[in-house]
Scaffold this active site. Structure first.
Site, PDB file in Angstrom:
ATOM      1  N   HIS A 274       0.729  -0.866   0.030  1.00  0.00           N
ATOM      2  CA  HIS A 274      -0.008  -0.472  -0.197  1.00  0.00           C
ATOM      3  C   HIS A 274       1.109   1.236  -0.067  1.00  0.00           C
ATOM      4  CE1 HIS A 274      -3.986   1.861   0.263  1.00  0.00           C
ATOM      5  NE2 HIS A 274      -3.619   2.081   1.123  1.00  0.00           N
ATOM      6  N   TYR A 309      -2.153  13.946   1.484  1.00  0.00           N
ATOM      7  CA  TYR A 309      -0.840  14.036   0.232  1.00  0.00           C
ATOM      8  C   TYR A 309      -0.694  15.585   0.884  1.00  0.00           C
ATOM      9  CZ  TYR A 309      -2.059   9.084  -0.514  1.00  0.00           C
ATOM     10  OH  TYR A 309      -2.093   7.672  -0.183  1.00  0.00           O
TER      11      TYR A 309
END
Length: 328
Positions: A274, A309
Protein backbone atom coordinates in the site's frame (compact mmCIF):
# COMPACT_ATOMS: atom_id res chain seq x y z
CA UNK A 1 -29.73 -2.46 -7.56
CA UNK A 2 -32.46 0.18 -7.33
CA UNK A 3 -33.51 1.76 -4.03
CA UNK A 4 -36.87 -0.05 -4.22
CA UNK A 5 -35.26 -3.43 -4.95
CA UNK A 6 -32.72 -2.95 -2.16
CA UNK A 7 -35.51 -2.07 0.27
CA UNK A 8 -37.52 -5.14 -0.73
CA UNK A 9 -34.45 -7.33 -0.33
CA UNK A 10 -33.78 -5.85 3.10
CA UNK A 11 -37.35 -6.49 4.27
CA UNK A 12 -37.10 -10.10 3.15
CA UNK A 13 -33.77 -10.76 4.85
CA UNK A 14 -33.59 -13.37 7.63
CA UNK A 15 -33.11 -12.40 11.26
CA UNK A 16 -29.73 -12.46 12.95
CA UNK A 17 -29.73 -14.33 16.23
CA UNK A 18 -28.30 -11.95 18.82
CA UNK A 19 -28.56 -13.35 22.37
CA UNK A 20 -28.15 -9.87 23.83
CA UNK A 21 -30.86 -8.20 21.69
CA UNK A 22 -34.60 -8.61 21.31
CA UNK A 23 -35.83 -10.29 18.11
CA UNK A 24 -37.05 -6.93 16.78
CA UNK A 25 -33.52 -5.52 17.05
CA UNK A 26 -31.98 -8.64 15.49
CA UNK A 27 -34.38 -8.38 12.54
CA UNK A 28 -33.69 -4.67 12.15
CA UNK A 29 -29.95 -5.23 12.19
CA UNK A 30 -30.22 -7.89 9.48
CA UNK A 31 -32.17 -5.51 7.25
CA UNK A 32 -29.72 -2.68 7.93
CA UNK A 33 -26.74 -4.84 6.90
CA UNK A 34 -28.46 -5.72 3.63
CA UNK A 35 -29.18 -2.02 3.12
CA UNK A 36 -25.57 -0.86 3.52
CA UNK A 37 -24.29 -3.74 1.40
CA UNK A 38 -26.80 -3.46 -1.45
CA UNK A 39 -28.10 0.10 -1.52
CA UNK A 40 -25.08 1.90 -0.07
CA UNK A 41 -22.75 -0.45 -1.99
CA UNK A 42 -20.31 -0.88 0.88
CA UNK A 43 -17.72 -3.62 0.45
CA UNK A 44 -18.30 -6.99 2.18
CA UNK A 45 -15.39 -6.28 4.54
CA UNK A 46 -16.88 -2.93 5.55
CA UNK A 47 -20.28 -4.52 6.14
CA UNK A 48 -18.62 -7.22 8.25
CA UNK A 49 -16.76 -4.58 10.30
CA UNK A 50 -19.93 -2.55 10.86
CA UNK A 51 -21.80 -5.68 11.93
CA UNK A 52 -19.04 -6.63 14.38
CA UNK A 53 -18.92 -3.13 15.87
CA UNK A 54 -22.70 -2.89 16.25
CA UNK A 55 -22.75 -6.29 17.99
CA UNK A 56 -20.12 -5.07 20.45
CA UNK A 57 -22.21 -2.02 21.30
CA UNK A 58 -25.37 -4.08 21.75
CA UNK A 59 -23.55 -6.69 23.85
CA UNK A 60 -22.27 -3.97 26.17
CA UNK A 61 -25.69 -2.33 26.43
CA UNK A 62 -27.28 -5.67 27.34
CA UNK A 63 -25.00 -5.95 30.37
CA UNK A 64 -25.10 -2.23 31.12
CA UNK A 65 -28.90 -1.98 31.02
CA UNK A 66 -29.51 -5.35 32.63
CA UNK A 67 -31.47 -7.07 29.86
CA UNK A 68 -31.78 -7.77 26.16
CA UNK A 69 -31.71 -4.58 24.13
CA UNK A 70 -35.04 -3.55 22.63
CA UNK A 71 -35.91 -0.80 20.15
CA UNK A 72 -37.47 1.13 23.01
CA UNK A 73 -34.27 0.82 25.03
CA UNK A 74 -32.24 2.10 22.08
CA UNK A 75 -34.52 5.11 21.80
CA UNK A 76 -34.07 5.83 25.52
CA UNK A 77 -30.25 5.76 25.52
CA UNK A 78 -28.49 8.67 27.17
CA UNK A 79 -25.10 10.17 26.54
CA UNK A 80 -24.00 8.65 29.86
CA UNK A 81 -24.83 5.16 28.52
CA UNK A 82 -22.72 5.72 25.41
CA UNK A 83 -19.86 7.27 27.34
CA UNK A 84 -19.90 4.20 29.59
CA UNK A 85 -19.46 2.04 26.48
CA UNK A 86 -16.54 4.19 25.33
CA UNK A 87 -14.91 4.04 28.75
CA UNK A 88 -15.29 0.26 28.87
CA UNK A 89 -13.70 -0.17 25.46
CA UNK A 90 -10.87 2.16 26.41
CA UNK A 91 -10.34 0.00 29.46
CA UNK A 92 -9.98 -3.01 27.16
CA UNK A 93 -7.14 -1.25 25.37
CA UNK A 94 -9.10 -0.38 22.23
CA UNK A 95 -7.51 2.38 20.16
CA UNK A 96 -9.25 5.66 19.44
CA UNK A 97 -9.48 4.78 15.76
CA UNK A 98 -11.26 1.47 16.48
CA UNK A 99 -13.60 3.22 18.90
CA UNK A 100 -14.39 5.89 16.31
CA UNK A 101 -15.24 3.17 13.79
CA UNK A 102 -17.53 1.46 16.30
CA UNK A 103 -19.41 4.72 16.83
CA UNK A 104 -19.60 5.25 13.07
CA UNK A 105 -21.18 1.82 12.65
CA UNK A 106 -23.68 2.48 15.41
CA UNK A 107 -24.54 5.89 13.95
CA UNK A 108 -25.19 4.28 10.58
CA UNK A 109 -27.53 1.77 12.25
CA UNK A 110 -29.24 4.62 14.14
CA UNK A 111 -29.81 6.62 10.96
CA UNK A 112 -31.39 3.58 9.32
CA UNK A 113 -33.63 2.95 12.35
CA UNK A 114 -34.79 6.56 12.24
CA UNK A 115 -35.44 6.41 8.51
CA UNK A 116 -37.53 3.28 8.97
CA UNK A 117 -39.44 4.88 11.86
CA UNK A 118 -38.27 2.24 14.34
CA UNK A 119 -36.26 4.30 16.86
CA UNK A 120 -34.62 7.68 17.37
CA UNK A 121 -31.25 7.51 19.14
CA UNK A 122 -30.65 11.18 19.78
CA UNK A 123 -27.88 10.58 22.30
CA UNK A 124 -25.48 9.48 19.54
CA UNK A 125 -25.46 12.98 18.07
CA UNK A 126 -24.36 14.43 21.41
CA UNK A 127 -21.40 12.08 21.87
CA UNK A 128 -18.12 13.36 20.50
CA UNK A 129 -15.91 10.99 18.58
CA UNK A 130 -12.51 10.34 20.20
CA UNK A 131 -9.61 12.40 18.95
CA UNK A 132 -7.32 10.54 16.58
CA UNK A 133 -3.69 11.42 16.22
CA UNK A 134 -3.06 12.24 12.57
CA UNK A 135 -0.48 10.00 10.96
CA UNK A 136 0.85 10.66 7.49
CA UNK A 137 1.42 7.83 5.00
CA UNK A 138 5.08 6.99 4.56
CA UNK A 139 5.95 6.96 0.85
CA UNK A 140 9.13 5.46 -0.54
CA UNK A 141 11.83 7.53 -2.16
CA UNK A 142 11.48 7.69 -5.94
CA UNK A 143 14.56 5.53 -6.53
CA UNK A 144 13.42 2.88 -4.04
CA UNK A 145 9.91 2.74 -5.53
CA UNK A 146 11.40 2.13 -8.96
CA UNK A 147 13.72 -0.59 -7.71
CA UNK A 148 10.90 -2.45 -5.96
CA UNK A 149 9.25 -3.12 -9.33
CA UNK A 150 12.53 -4.15 -10.99
CA UNK A 151 12.49 -7.90 -11.64
CA UNK A 152 16.30 -7.97 -11.60
CA UNK A 153 16.27 -7.10 -7.88
CA UNK A 154 15.12 -10.66 -7.15
CA UNK A 155 17.30 -12.44 -9.69
CA UNK A 156 19.05 -14.49 -7.01
CA UNK A 157 15.86 -16.02 -5.61
CA UNK A 158 15.08 -19.65 -6.35
CA UNK A 159 11.77 -18.91 -8.00
CA UNK A 160 10.45 -19.57 -11.46
CA UNK A 161 10.97 -16.69 -13.90
CA UNK A 162 7.23 -16.31 -14.50
CA UNK A 163 6.61 -15.84 -10.77
CA UNK A 164 9.27 -13.14 -10.55
CA UNK A 165 7.79 -11.45 -13.63
CA UNK A 166 4.29 -11.67 -12.14
CA UNK A 167 5.32 -10.07 -8.85
CA UNK A 168 7.19 -7.30 -10.67
CA UNK A 169 4.13 -6.58 -12.83
CA UNK A 170 1.84 -6.33 -9.78
CA UNK A 171 4.21 -3.99 -7.96
CA UNK A 172 4.66 -1.91 -11.12
CA UNK A 173 0.88 -1.42 -11.28
CA UNK A 174 0.71 -0.40 -7.61
CA UNK A 175 3.33 2.30 -8.06
CA UNK A 176 2.82 3.16 -11.73
CA UNK A 177 -0.97 3.58 -11.52
CA UNK A 178 -1.59 3.99 -7.79
CA UNK A 179 -3.83 0.93 -7.52
CA UNK A 180 -4.91 -0.71 -4.30
CA UNK A 181 -3.63 -4.27 -4.07
CA UNK A 182 -7.22 -5.56 -4.27
CA UNK A 183 -7.74 -3.54 -7.45
CA UNK A 184 -4.59 -4.90 -9.10
CA UNK A 185 -5.39 -8.51 -8.21
CA UNK A 186 -9.00 -8.01 -9.27
CA UNK A 187 -8.01 -7.16 -12.85
CA UNK A 188 -9.23 -9.45 -15.62
CA UNK A 189 -6.96 -10.33 -18.51
CA UNK A 190 -9.04 -8.15 -20.84
CA UNK A 191 -8.71 -5.10 -18.56
CA UNK A 192 -5.05 -4.47 -19.40
CA UNK A 193 -4.15 -3.65 -23.01
CA UNK A 194 -1.02 -4.92 -24.71
CA UNK A 195 1.81 -2.39 -25.17
CA UNK A 196 0.84 -0.03 -27.99
CA UNK A 197 -2.84 -1.05 -27.90
CA UNK A 198 -3.94 1.43 -25.24
CA UNK A 199 -2.77 3.45 -22.27
CA UNK A 200 -5.48 3.00 -19.61
CA UNK A 201 -6.74 0.21 -17.39
CA UNK A 202 -10.26 -0.05 -16.00
CA UNK A 203 -10.25 -0.97 -12.33
CA UNK A 204 -13.02 -1.78 -9.87
CA UNK A 205 -12.50 0.04 -6.60
CA UNK A 206 -14.36 0.37 -3.31
CA UNK A 207 -18.12 0.13 -3.57
CA UNK A 208 -17.72 -1.62 -6.95
CA UNK A 209 -17.04 1.77 -8.54
CA UNK A 210 -15.15 1.50 -11.81
CA UNK A 211 -12.66 4.07 -13.02
CA UNK A 212 -10.12 4.46 -15.81
CA UNK A 213 -6.51 4.89 -14.77
CA UNK A 214 -3.59 5.79 -17.06
CA UNK A 215 -0.84 3.19 -17.25
CA UNK A 216 2.76 3.67 -18.32
CA UNK A 217 4.13 1.77 -21.30
CA UNK A 218 6.85 0.30 -19.08
CA UNK A 219 4.14 -1.09 -16.77
CA UNK A 220 2.24 -2.56 -19.72
CA UNK A 221 5.48 -4.16 -20.86
CA UNK A 222 6.00 -5.68 -17.40
CA UNK A 223 2.50 -7.18 -17.58
CA UNK A 224 3.15 -8.45 -21.12
CA UNK A 225 6.42 -10.07 -19.99
CA UNK A 226 4.56 -11.88 -17.23
CA UNK A 227 1.77 -13.03 -19.58
CA UNK A 228 4.29 -14.42 -22.08
CA UNK A 229 6.04 -16.43 -19.35
CA UNK A 230 2.95 -17.61 -17.43
CA UNK A 231 2.47 -21.38 -17.88
CA UNK A 232 -1.30 -21.13 -17.38
CA UNK A 233 -3.99 -20.15 -19.83
CA UNK A 234 -5.24 -16.64 -19.05
CA UNK A 235 -8.70 -16.23 -20.63
CA UNK A 236 -9.97 -12.70 -21.22
CA UNK A 237 -12.64 -13.00 -18.53
CA UNK A 238 -10.37 -14.71 -16.01
CA UNK A 239 -7.99 -13.16 -13.45
CA UNK A 240 -4.88 -11.58 -14.91
CA UNK A 241 -2.65 -12.56 -12.00
CA UNK A 242 -2.65 -16.20 -10.88
CA UNK A 243 -0.94 -18.15 -8.14
CA UNK A 244 1.41 -21.13 -8.32
CA UNK A 245 -1.50 -23.52 -8.98
CA UNK A 246 -3.29 -21.32 -11.48
CA UNK A 247 -5.93 -19.90 -9.14
CA UNK A 248 -6.45 -16.22 -8.25
CA UNK A 249 -3.37 -14.68 -6.66
CA UNK A 250 -3.60 -14.03 -2.93
CA UNK A 251 -2.71 -10.55 -1.60
CA UNK A 252 -0.61 -12.28 1.04
CA UNK A 253 1.84 -13.42 -1.64
CA UNK A 254 2.53 -9.82 -2.67
CA UNK A 255 2.86 -8.78 0.97
CA UNK A 256 5.52 -11.48 1.44
CA UNK A 257 7.29 -10.29 -1.70
CA UNK A 258 7.51 -6.80 -0.21
CA UNK A 259 8.83 -8.23 3.04
CA UNK A 260 11.69 -9.89 1.15
CA UNK A 261 12.39 -6.73 -0.83
CA UNK A 262 12.53 -4.68 2.37
CA UNK A 263 15.42 -6.82 3.49
CA UNK A 264 17.18 -6.75 0.13
CA UNK A 265 16.84 -2.98 -0.28
CA UNK A 266 17.18 -2.02 3.41
CA UNK A 267 13.75 -0.40 3.41
CA UNK A 268 11.76 0.45 6.57
CA UNK A 269 8.86 -1.65 7.83
CA UNK A 270 6.48 0.96 6.42
CA UNK A 271 7.42 -0.19 2.89
CA UNK A 272 4.30 -2.26 2.18
CA UNK A 273 2.35 -2.81 -1.04
CA UNK A 274 0.00 0.00 0.00
CA UNK A 275 2.99 2.30 0.49
CA UNK A 276 3.53 2.10 -3.27
CA UNK A 277 0.09 3.67 -3.74
CA UNK A 278 1.05 6.40 -1.26
CA UNK A 279 4.30 6.89 -3.18
CA UNK A 280 2.40 7.24 -6.47
CA UNK A 281 0.24 10.05 -5.07
CA UNK A 282 3.04 11.81 -3.22
CA UNK A 283 5.46 11.76 -6.16
CA UNK A 284 2.80 13.13 -8.51
CA UNK A 285 2.04 15.94 -6.08
CA UNK A 286 5.74 16.74 -5.65
CA UNK A 287 6.00 17.13 -9.41
CA UNK A 288 3.12 19.58 -9.59
CA UNK A 289 0.22 17.17 -10.04
CA UNK A 290 -3.26 18.65 -9.55
CA UNK A 291 -4.94 17.49 -6.35
CA UNK A 292 -8.31 16.96 -8.03
CA UNK A 293 -6.72 14.85 -10.75
CA UNK A 294 -4.89 12.76 -8.16
CA UNK A 295 -8.21 12.26 -6.34
CA UNK A 296 -9.70 10.83 -9.54
CA UNK A 297 -6.69 8.61 -10.17
CA UNK A 298 -6.81 7.18 -6.66
CA UNK A 299 -10.59 6.69 -6.71
CA UNK A 300 -11.14 8.73 -3.54
CA UNK A 301 -14.77 9.68 -2.96
CA UNK A 302 -13.76 12.80 -1.02
CA UNK A 303 -11.05 15.33 -1.73
CA UNK A 304 -10.33 15.50 2.01
CA UNK A 305 -8.96 11.95 1.80
CA UNK A 306 -6.53 12.99 -0.93
CA UNK A 307 -5.48 16.16 0.89
CA UNK A 308 -3.46 14.12 3.37
CA UNK A 309 -0.75 14.00 0.71
CA UNK A 310 -0.38 17.77 0.85
CA UNK A 311 0.84 17.26 4.40
CA UNK A 312 3.56 14.92 3.19
CA UNK A 313 4.64 17.33 0.48
CA UNK A 314 4.71 20.29 2.88
CA UNK A 315 6.68 18.26 5.40
CA UNK A 316 9.36 17.44 2.82
CA UNK A 317 9.51 21.04 1.61
CA UNK A 318 10.16 22.19 5.18
CA UNK A 319 12.93 19.59 5.54
CA UNK A 320 14.60 20.95 2.39
CA UNK A 321 14.11 24.52 3.60
CA UNK A 322 15.67 23.87 6.99
CA UNK A 323 18.59 21.98 5.47
CA UNK A 324 19.36 24.33 2.58
CA UNK A 325 18.47 27.90 3.60
CA UNK A 326 21.69 29.92 3.94
CA UNK A 327 20.52 31.59 7.16
CA UNK A 328 19.67 28.35 8.98
Amino acid sequence: MTRKAASETARASPEIDLPFAAPEVSAAMARWLVHIGAERRMSPKTVEAYARDARQVLAFLCEHLGGRVTLRALGSLTTADLRAFMAARRGDGISGRSLMRALAGMRSFARWLAREGLAEIGALAAVRAPKIAKTLPKPLAVADARRVADVDMRAGEEREPWVLARDAAVLALLYGSGLRISEALGLKRRDVPAPGAGDVVVVTGKGNKRRMVPVLRSVLQAVADYVSLCPYDLPDTGPLFVGAKGGPLSPRIIQLVMERLRGALSLPDSATPHALRHSFATHLLMRGGDLRAIQELLGHASLSTTQIYTGIDSERLMEVYRAAHPRR
